[in-house]
Design a protein around this motif. Structure first.
Motif, PDB file in Angstrom:
ATOM      1  N   UNK A  85       0.815  -1.216   0.000  1.00  0.00           N
ATOM      2  CA  UNK A  85       0.000   0.000   0.000  1.00  0.00           C
ATOM      3  C   UNK A  85       0.853   1.272   0.000  1.00  0.00           C
ATOM      4  N   UNK A  86       2.009   1.240   0.652  1.00  0.00           N
ATOM      5  CA  UNK A  86       2.868   2.424   0.695  1.00  0.00           C
ATOM      6  C   UNK A  86       3.372   2.808  -0.689  1.00  0.00           C
ATOM      7  N   UNK A  87       3.564   1.811  -1.566  1.00  0.00           N
ATOM      8  CA  UNK A  87       3.985   2.117  -2.935  1.00  0.00           C
ATOM      9  C   UNK A  87       2.912   2.939  -3.636  1.00  0.00           C
ATOM     10  N   UNK A  88       1.661   2.543  -3.471  1.00  0.00           N
ATOM     11  CA  UNK A  88       0.546   3.280  -4.060  1.00  0.00           C
ATOM     12  C   UNK A  88       0.477   4.685  -3.483  1.00  0.00           C
ATOM     13  N   UNK A  89       0.524   4.793  -2.164  1.00  0.00           N
ATOM     14  CA  UNK A  89       0.435   6.104  -1.512  1.00  0.00           C
ATOM     15  C   UNK A  89       1.577   7.020  -1.944  1.00  0.00           C
ATOM     16  N   UNK A  90       2.803   6.477  -1.968  1.00  0.00           N
ATOM     17  CA  UNK A  90       3.960   7.301  -2.319  1.00  0.00           C
ATOM     18  C   UNK A  90       3.951   7.712  -3.787  1.00  0.00           C
ATOM     19  N   UNK A  91       3.527   6.807  -4.677  1.00  0.00           N
ATOM     20  CA  UNK A  91       3.438   7.167  -6.091  1.00  0.00           C
ATOM     21  C   UNK A  91       2.414   8.269  -6.287  1.00  0.00           C
ATOM     22  N   UNK A  92       1.241   8.125  -5.688  1.00  0.00           N
ATOM     23  CA  UNK A  92       0.213   9.162  -5.827  1.00  0.00           C
ATOM     24  C   UNK A  92       0.714  10.493  -5.284  1.00  0.00           C
ATOM     25  N   UNK A  93       1.361  10.463  -4.131  1.00  0.00           N
ATOM     26  CA  UNK A  93       1.892  11.700  -3.548  1.00  0.00           C
ATOM     27  C   UNK A  93       2.929  12.329  -4.466  1.00  0.00           C
ATOM     28  N   UNK A  94       3.852  11.516  -4.990  1.00  0.00           N
ATOM     29  CA  UNK A  94       4.891  12.058  -5.869  1.00  0.00           C
ATOM     30  C   UNK A  94       4.302  12.634  -7.156  1.00  0.00           C
ATOM     31  N   UNK A  95       3.276  11.980  -7.694  1.00  0.00           N
ATOM     32  CA  UNK A  95       2.610  12.509  -8.884  1.00  0.00           C
ATOM     33  C   UNK A  95       1.935  13.845  -8.573  1.00  0.00           C
ATOM     34  N   UNK A  96       1.262  13.907  -7.426  1.00  0.00           N
ATOM     35  CA  UNK A  96       0.587  15.149  -7.041  1.00  0.00           C
ATOM     36  C   UNK A  96       1.593  16.285  -6.845  1.00  0.00           C
ATOM     37  N   UNK A  97       2.728  15.989  -6.238  1.00  0.00           N
ATOM     38  CA  UNK A  97       3.753  17.012  -6.042  1.00  0.00           C
ATOM     39  C   UNK A  97       4.357  17.435  -7.372  1.00  0.00           C
ATOM     40  N   UNK A  98       4.658  16.461  -8.221  1.00  0.00           N
ATOM     41  CA  UNK A  98       5.275  16.765  -9.517  1.00  0.00           C
ATOM     42  C   UNK A  98       4.380  17.647 -10.381  1.00  0.00           C
ATOM     43  N   UNK A  99       3.093  17.345 -10.398  1.00  0.00           N
ATOM     44  CA  UNK A  99       2.157  18.084 -11.243  1.00  0.00           C
ATOM     45  C   UNK A  99       1.474  19.244 -10.519  1.00  0.00           C
ATOM     46  N   UNK A 100       1.983  19.612  -9.345  1.00  0.00           N
ATOM     47  CA  UNK A 100       1.449  20.746  -8.566  1.00  0.00           C
ATOM     48  C   UNK A 100      -0.031  20.587  -8.238  1.00  0.00           C
ATOM     49  N   UNK A 101      -0.417  19.363  -7.859  1.00  0.00           N
ATOM     50  CA  UNK A 101      -1.806  19.085  -7.499  1.00  0.00           C
ATOM     51  C   UNK A 101      -2.030  19.091  -5.991  1.00  0.00           C
ATOM     52  N   UNK A 102      -0.945  19.077  -5.221  1.00  0.00           N
ATOM     53  CA  UNK A 102      -1.068  19.067  -3.758  1.00  0.00           C
ATOM     54  C   UNK A 102      -1.216  20.501  -3.251  1.00  0.00           C
TER      55      UNK A 102
END
Length: 132
Positions: free
Chosen positions: A76-93
């Motif tokens: 589950x941490x892989x999913x959470x971390x990937x989503x977080x990294x995508x959100x940070x990369x694309x300025x969605x957070x």
């Protein structure tokens, strides 16, 4: 005085963003393209609903068919971390302002860092000071 409005080309030029690259092996890298405006609306809807799968499907776009099998085998941490990294990369957070015990302020958008700061005694701006 006449107000100058931006042209559509200016808006699209300002919106350009590098893709997210997810290396899978030495010879395979999954390229995740930035969201379109319509994709952003779908992402916002999924985020409000708390639907992590929908958020990932939308942000991954055409790359989802390559990402989904990887997540099916990962923790589950892989999913959470990937989503977080995508959100940070694309300025969605979103940015959050946290206040330390001494009153100093920090602005952060990475939920992993926010969690660590909260453990150190930081609180969200506007949150009541705990008396316990």
């Amino acid at each position: 005085m006449t107000k100058q409005f931006k042209s559509w080309n200016q808006y699209t030029e300002e919106a350009k963003h590098d893709p997210f690259e997810l290396p899978v092996s030495e010879d395979q890298t999954i390229i995740i393209e930035p969201l379109t405006g319509a994709g952003l609306l779908q992402f916002a809807r999924a985020e409000r609903a708390g639907d992590m799968e929908a958020m990932l499907i939308v942000v991954c776009g055409d790359a989802w068919e390559h990402v989904e099998p990887l997540l099916a085998k990962a923790g589950i941490k892989a999913l959470e971390n990937l989503l977080t990294d995508l959100m940070l990369h694309f300025d969605l957070a979103e940015d959050y302002v946290l206040i330390g015990q001494g009153g100093g302020k920090i602005t952060e958008r990475d939920p992993r860092k926010i969690k660590a700061l909260r453990k150190q005694g930081y609180r969200f701006e506007g949150e009541a000071i705990s008396r316990t």
